[in-house]
Design a protein around this motif. Sequence first.
Motif, PDB file in Angstrom:
ATOM      1  N   GLN A  32      42.521  44.836  41.646  1.00 58.42           N
ATOM      2  CA  GLN A  32      43.794  44.880  42.353  1.00 58.42           C
ATOM      3  C   GLN A  32      43.999  46.176  43.129  1.00 58.42           C
ATOM      4  N   ASP A  33      43.128  47.144  42.897  1.00 58.62           N
ATOM      5  CA  ASP A  33      43.198  48.377  43.686  1.00 58.62           C
ATOM      6  C   ASP A  33      42.631  48.171  45.089  1.00 58.62           C
ATOM      7  N   LEU A  34      41.994  47.018  45.327  1.00 58.54           N
ATOM      8  CA  LEU A  34      41.374  46.760  46.627  1.00 58.54           C
ATOM      9  C   LEU A  34      42.374  46.282  47.676  1.00 58.54           C
ATOM     10  N   ALA A  68      29.122  33.963  35.245  1.00 64.13           N
ATOM     11  CA  ALA A  68      28.393  33.992  33.971  1.00 64.13           C
ATOM     12  C   ALA A  68      26.908  34.231  34.194  1.00 64.13           C
ATOM     13  N   LEU A  69      26.348  33.605  35.227  1.00 63.98           N
ATOM     14  CA  LEU A  69      24.935  33.836  35.535  1.00 63.98           C
ATOM     15  C   LEU A  69      24.717  35.278  35.985  1.00 63.98           C
ATOM     16  N   GLY A  70      25.687  35.821  36.724  1.00 63.54           N
ATOM     17  CA  GLY A  70      25.586  37.222  37.139  1.00 63.54           C
ATOM     18  C   GLY A  70      25.574  38.161  35.956  1.00 63.54           C
ATOM     19  N   LEU A  71      26.399  37.860  34.954  1.00 58.92           N
ATOM     20  CA  LEU A  71      26.419  38.678  33.738  1.00 58.92           C
ATOM     21  C   LEU A  71      25.089  38.577  32.996  1.00 58.92           C
ATOM     22  N   TYR A 107      38.971  33.729  44.757  1.00 60.17           N
ATOM     23  CA  TYR A 107      37.734  33.889  43.985  1.00 60.17           C
ATOM     24  C   TYR A 107      38.054  33.710  42.502  1.00 60.17           C
ATOM     25  N   HIS A 108      37.030  33.810  41.648  1.00 64.77           N
ATOM     26  CA  HIS A 108      37.206  33.522  40.221  1.00 64.77           C
ATOM     27  C   HIS A 108      36.339  34.471  39.394  1.00 64.77           C
ATOM     28  N   ILE A 116      31.322  41.996  38.415  1.00 61.57           N
ATOM     29  CA  ILE A 116      30.509  41.032  39.160  1.00 61.57           C
ATOM     30  C   ILE A 116      31.222  40.632  40.454  1.00 61.57           C
ATOM     31  N   THR A 117      32.509  40.370  40.368  1.00 59.69           N
ATOM     32  CA  THR A 117      33.240  39.903  41.554  1.00 59.69           C
ATOM     33  C   THR A 117      33.678  41.034  42.482  1.00 59.69           C
ATOM     34  N   ARG A 118      33.700  42.260  41.989  1.00 61.85           N
ATOM     35  CA  ARG A 118      34.180  43.369  42.818  1.00 61.85           C
ATOM     36  C   ARG A 118      33.390  43.504  44.129  1.00 61.85           C
ATOM     37  N   PRO A 119      32.054  43.574  44.099  1.00 59.80           N
ATOM     38  CA  PRO A 119      31.320  43.670  45.371  1.00 59.80           C
ATOM     39  C   PRO A 119      31.497  42.439  46.256  1.00 59.80           C
ATOM     40  N   ILE A 120      31.753  41.289  45.652  1.00 57.83           N
ATOM     41  CA  ILE A 120      32.004  40.079  46.435  1.00 57.83           C
ATOM     42  C   ILE A 120      33.295  40.235  47.226  1.00 57.83           C
ATOM     43  N   VAL A 121      34.324  40.741  46.563  1.00 63.35           N
ATOM     44  CA  VAL A 121      35.613  40.953  47.228  1.00 63.35           C
ATOM     45  C   VAL A 121      35.495  42.050  48.280  1.00 63.35           C
ATOM     46  N   GLN A 122      34.795  43.125  47.938  1.00 68.57           N
ATOM     47  CA  GLN A 122      34.622  44.223  48.894  1.00 68.57           C
ATOM     48  C   GLN A 122      33.902  43.747  50.158  1.00 68.57           C
TER      49      GLN A 122
END
Length: 395
Positions: free
Chosen positions: A344-346, A234-237, A180-181, A250-256
């Motif tokens: 990185q705690d995930l 950027a659009l999420g922000l 992801y990015h 923004i990416t945390r829930p995506i990774v979760q």
Amino acid sequence: MKGYRSSNVVVTVNGTSLKKAIVAVILGFILVFAVSGVMTSLKPEYRVTSSSINEFSKRLNGESLLYILGYTNAYFTQGLSEEAKKPNYGSALFELTTSINLDDPRSLIRNEIPGFVHFDGEILVAGEGVNYSNMPMESSPPMEVLLAEREASVVEVEEENDSTPPPAQTTGDKRTVFIYHSHSRESFLPYLKGVTNPNHASHPEVNVTQLGEKLQQELIDRGIGTDIDTTDTALGLKQKNWTYGQSYDITRPIVQEAIASNQHLNYLIDIHRDSGRRAATTIEINGESFAKLYFVIGKKNPNFEKNQAIANKIHQKLNEKYPGLSKGLFAPKVVETRNGLYNQDLSPNSLLIEVGGVDNTFEEMNRTLEIFADVFSEIYWDAEKVDGTPEGERQ
């Protein structure tokens, strides 16, 4: 007569010692109450807090803490090597009270130069020629710059080579790596028409997500099932009216969600690019230019040692085969405007990789990603042999 005098002297000495002890106890109580009174009467910003104690303890390494414990129980220092040095408490106290580290000259100007925090950080593992004078740089563009419309030249996508031999081993239909990015619009000056400012190198299409797609294909070619997310952060922000520093939120829930929906997922890779210029981000190997890479470790994560271990293993193997390709491991300074966790705690196998810089070309970065994929897959499949448990199913 002598016996009388002797006993008299003993009594006198004992009496004096008792008096001294009583006086010492009284003075001790007075001192405790005095210090307590001063601490409670101080303004909140001047009081001793758990955070300030934590800051002091962070300036002492593991050996130093063992020495402190050894003052009460010598057992703790028995395992220390002969080369271990006693802690310099004076230096640690001086740094705590003045914020000046005598071993790091940057501390003299750290609080004086606006924006210096973006160049500040800790070198955990230094690659060839890396020191505090050429640390990696992180840009933090304002939202209007990040979202600005820019014309970019089209980047041709490499077609998959049908002649690529099938891998010797595969994960089958299991996807064990997630790419992801968090800074998805990070782009590159060679492809942005009329843009010369490194902090303006952003684009909604020509960006690091193309590096993610390249790495995904390289890992799949090596038998490692890989998923990818190319969300425009950027659009999420913009939708949430958040700042650039909240990109990882923004990416945390995506990774979760990726972890929750895939029990086989074992590795997380967040791909970025550095803001440094070409001289610091490029290396020539066997007549070809490659983009250097490095690993970012979030020390706010209480289990950062596990992320550091896997990153260091990859770093060492990269530089064994291609000296200087990896710049090393870096821990950005933890401040309020910076995430510090980087998701990185995930996972204990979470990697944040900076590939190349604003001046690098996709050809240079793709060459590096091919090498990275070779090293990563080697470590991946070696772990399979040792563990014996299918990757992604380990507890």
